[in-house]
Design a protein around this motif. Structure first.
Motif, PDB file in Angstrom:
ATOM      1  N   GLU A 282      11.749  -5.130   3.118  1.00 21.35           N
ATOM      2  CA  GLU A 282      10.462  -5.598   2.584  1.00 21.35           C
ATOM      3  C   GLU A 282      10.667  -6.345   1.265  1.00 21.35           C
ATOM      4  OE1 GLU A 282       7.407  -5.491   3.683  1.00 21.35           O
ATOM      5  OE2 GLU A 282       7.406  -4.039   5.321  1.00 21.35           O
ATOM      6  N   GLY A 283      11.545  -5.816   0.414  1.00 19.65           N
ATOM      7  CA  GLY A 283      11.802  -6.475  -0.854  1.00 19.65           C
ATOM      8  C   GLY A 283      12.429  -7.845  -0.676  1.00 19.65           C
ATOM      9  N   VAL A 284      13.371  -7.947   0.276  1.00 21.50           N
ATOM     10  CA  VAL A 284      13.989  -9.241   0.592  1.00 21.50           C
ATOM     11  C   VAL A 284      12.927 -10.222   1.082  1.00 21.50           C
ATOM     12  CG1 VAL A 284      15.535 -10.410   2.213  1.00 21.50           C
ATOM     13  CG2 VAL A 284      16.290  -8.322   1.054  1.00 21.50           C
ATOM     14  N   THR A 285      12.078  -9.764   1.990  1.00 21.83           N
ATOM     15  CA  THR A 285      11.034 -10.634   2.552  1.00 21.83           C
ATOM     16  C   THR A 285      10.088 -11.138   1.479  1.00 21.83           C
ATOM     17  OG1 THR A 285      11.149  -9.476   4.681  1.00 21.83           O
ATOM     18  CG2 THR A 285       9.145 -10.745   4.226  1.00 21.83           C
ATOM     19  N   GLU A 286       9.689 -10.248   0.562  1.00 19.20           N
ATOM     20  CA  GLU A 286       8.779 -10.635  -0.519  1.00 19.20           C
ATOM     21  C   GLU A 286       9.418 -11.683  -1.422  1.00 19.20           C
ATOM     22  OE1 GLU A 286       5.608 -10.973  -3.069  1.00 19.20           O
ATOM     23  OE2 GLU A 286       5.688 -10.007  -1.095  1.00 19.20           O
ATOM     24  N   ALA A 287      10.679 -11.466  -1.779  1.00 17.00           N
ATOM     25  CA  ALA A 287      11.343 -12.422  -2.662  1.00 17.00           C
ATOM     26  C   ALA A 287      11.499 -13.785  -1.999  1.00 17.00           C
ATOM     27  CB  ALA A 287      12.707 -11.877  -3.083  1.00 17.00           C
ATOM     28  N   VAL A 288      11.893 -13.794  -0.737  1.00 19.82           N
ATOM     29  CA  VAL A 288      12.107 -15.056  -0.020  1.00 19.82           C
ATOM     30  C   VAL A 288      10.801 -15.839   0.110  1.00 19.82           C
ATOM     31  CG1 VAL A 288      12.675 -16.024   2.246  1.00 19.82           C
ATOM     32  CG2 VAL A 288      14.157 -14.304   1.207  1.00 19.82           C
ATOM     33  N   SER A 289       9.664 -15.150   0.188  1.00 21.06           N
ATOM     34  CA  SER A 289       8.365 -15.825   0.335  1.00 21.06           C
ATOM     35  C   SER A 289       8.024 -16.700  -0.862  1.00 21.06           C
ATOM     36  CB  SER A 289       7.257 -14.793   0.558  1.00 21.06           C
ATOM     37  OG  SER A 289       6.987 -14.073  -0.640  1.00 21.06           O
ATOM     38  N   GLU A 290       8.714 -16.495  -1.974  1.00 27.59           N
ATOM     39  CA  GLU A 290       8.443 -17.260  -3.183  1.00 27.59           C
ATOM     40  C   GLU A 290       9.231 -18.568  -3.252  1.00 27.59           C
ATOM     41  OE1 GLU A 290       9.116 -14.661  -6.459  1.00 27.59           O
ATOM     42  OE2 GLU A 290       7.765 -13.100  -5.700  1.00 27.59           O
ATOM     43  N   TYR A 291      10.033 -18.824  -2.232  1.00 27.72           N
ATOM     44  CA  TYR A 291      10.869 -20.025  -2.220  1.00 27.72           C
ATOM     45  C   TYR A 291      10.556 -20.859  -0.982  1.00 27.72           C
ATOM     46  CZ  TYR A 291      13.436 -17.759  -5.944  1.00 27.72           C
ATOM     47  OH  TYR A 291      13.766 -17.166  -7.122  1.00 27.72           O
TER      48      TYR A 291
END
Length: 325
Positions: free
Chosen positions: A52-61
Motif C-alpha cells: 500500500e505504501g509503495v502504491t501511494e508513493a508511486v501515485s504521486e509520479y
C-alpha cells in the motif's frame, strides 16, 4: 534505548512531511523509471501495508512503472532469486527487496548490483557491518521494546514461552528482534524461558502448539511472539483457554485480529511497526536519491509499544488505524 546503528525514527503521522524534507519539498515528475517490488508473501498484513505504501508513493509520479513480484509460497527464497534474475534481464532501474532468507539471496543481490541495478533493502540487512540502501524497522529497538512490554506486564520474575519462525527460516528481521530481546532479558535473571516453539505455518497451527504449551506448563506467566502469525496464534490460544488474566501475550504487528485480541485482553501488548511508511519511503528514495552518503545510511521507521490502555491515544491510534486519518 539506543541502537548501535544510527536511528532515524519517523512516525506514521509525520513521515510524509519528513519524506518531503528529506527527499524534496514537493512531488516531481520523475524521468521514466521502472521499479520491481519483491516481497516475501502477500498473506500477511505487514506485507500488504508495504505494498500500500509503495502504491501511494508511486501515485504521486507521472512516469513510473512498478512490477510486483511475490512468491505464491511463504519463505520461497529460490523464487525471489528468480525474480532478481528477471529484474537483471529486463534492465530494471530499482529493486525494492524484502528477503525471505537473506543468506540465500546474497549472491543474486550482488549480481544484480554489479549489473547496475539500484537495490533498496527493506527489513533485511545484507550484512550488519556495511552501509547500504536500507529502509525498515529498527529490529534491535523492536526486540528491546518487547522486553520492556514483558517486564511492564509481569514484573521482573516470571516464567515465559517464546514463539518464532522455525530455525530453517533465516528471516534476519525476526531473528534480530529475538536476539535483542534475549540481550535485554540478561538484565532480569529471574525471567525464565521454559519453552520455545518454532513454526513457519499458519495461525491455526500455532494456536494448537500454544495450547499444548500452556497445558504442559500451567505455571507459564507470559508468551512473546515475534511476528504476525505467531502473535495471532498465541492470542487465540489464550482466549480459547480463558487465560487472559493469567498469561500475558506480547506480540507484533497490527493485523485486524491482533487489534481485536488486544481489545479483549487476550494480547497484553503489541509492538507496532510502520510498514506503510517503509513502502512509501522506499519509492521516495528510489525516485529522489540524495547524496551518496545519505542514501547509504539506514533509515529506520518508528516502532511503538501499544497496550489496551493506550491504544486509543492519538499517536498510537494513527499507527493502528492508518487509513482512518
Amino acid at each position: 534505548m539506543r541502537s548501535n546503528r544510527k536511528q532515524k525514527s519517523l512516525s506514521v503521522f509525520s513521515f510524509l512531511c519528513m519524506a518531503s524534507l528529506l527527499l524534496g519539498c514537493e512531488p516531481q515528475a520523475a524521468a521514466k523509471h521502472t521499479i520491481m517490488l519483491i516481497l516475501d508473501s502477500e498473506e500477511t498484513y505487514y506485507s500488504q501495508m508495504i505494498d500500500e505504501g509503495v502504491t501511494e508513493a508511486v501515485s504521486e509520479y507521472s512516469d513510473v512503472t512498478v512490477l510486483k513480484r511475490i512468491p505464491a509460497k511463504v519463505n520461497d527464497s529460490e523464487q525471489q532469486n528468480r525474480y532478481l534474475q528477471e529484474a537483471v534481464n529486463l534492465g530494471i532501474d530499482t529493486v525494492i527487496f524484502s528477503a525471505a532468507d537473506i543468506e540465500q539471496s546474497q549472491k543474486d543481490l550482488a549480481r544484480a548490483s554489479e549489473k547496475g541495478l539500484s537495490i533498496i533493502m527493506i527489513d533485511s540487512f545484507l550484512s550488519d557491518s556495511q552501509d547500504q540502501n536500507y529502509i525498515g524497522t529498527n529490529d534491535q529497538e523492536a526486540g528491546e521494546l518487547a522486553g520492556t512490554a514483558l517486564i511492564e506486564a509481569l514484573g521482573t520474575k516470571a516464567k515465559i514461552g517464546i514463539l518464532n519462525f522455525e530455525e530453517l527460516a533465516n528471516n534476519s528481521q525476526e531473528r534480530e528482534k529475538e536476539r535483542a530481546f534475549h540481550t535485554y532479558l540478561e538484565n532480569f535473571p529471574d525471567i525464565e524461558i521454559i519453552e520455545q516453539q518454532l513454526s513457519w505455518s499458519d495461525s491455526k497451527t500455532v494456536q494448537l502448539l500454544t495450547e499444548e504449551m500452556l497445558s504442559k506448563y500451567p505455571e507459564m506467566d507470559g508468551i512473546v511472539a515475534f511476528n504476525e502469525i505467531t502473535t495471532i496464534g498465541a492470542g487465540r490460544a489464550v482466549e480459547a483457554k480463558e487465560l487472559q488474566d493469567k498469561v500475558a501475550v506480547i506480540g507484533f504487528d497490527t493485523q485486524k485480529e491482533c487489534i481485536e485480541l488486544l481489545e479483549t485482553g487476550s494480547i497484553a501488548a503489541l509492538i507496532v511497526q510502520n510498514p506503510f511508511a517503509i513502502g512509501y519511503l522506499a519509492v521516495q528514495r528510489a525516485l529522489n536519491p540524495n547524496d551518496e552518503k545519505r542514501a547509504a545510511e539506514p533509515l529506520f521507521t518508528e516502532v511503538e509499544l501499544v497496550t489496551k490502555k493506550n491504544m486509543y491515544q492519538t499517536d498510537k491510534e494513527k499507527l493502528l488505524f492508518p487509513f482512518t486519518y
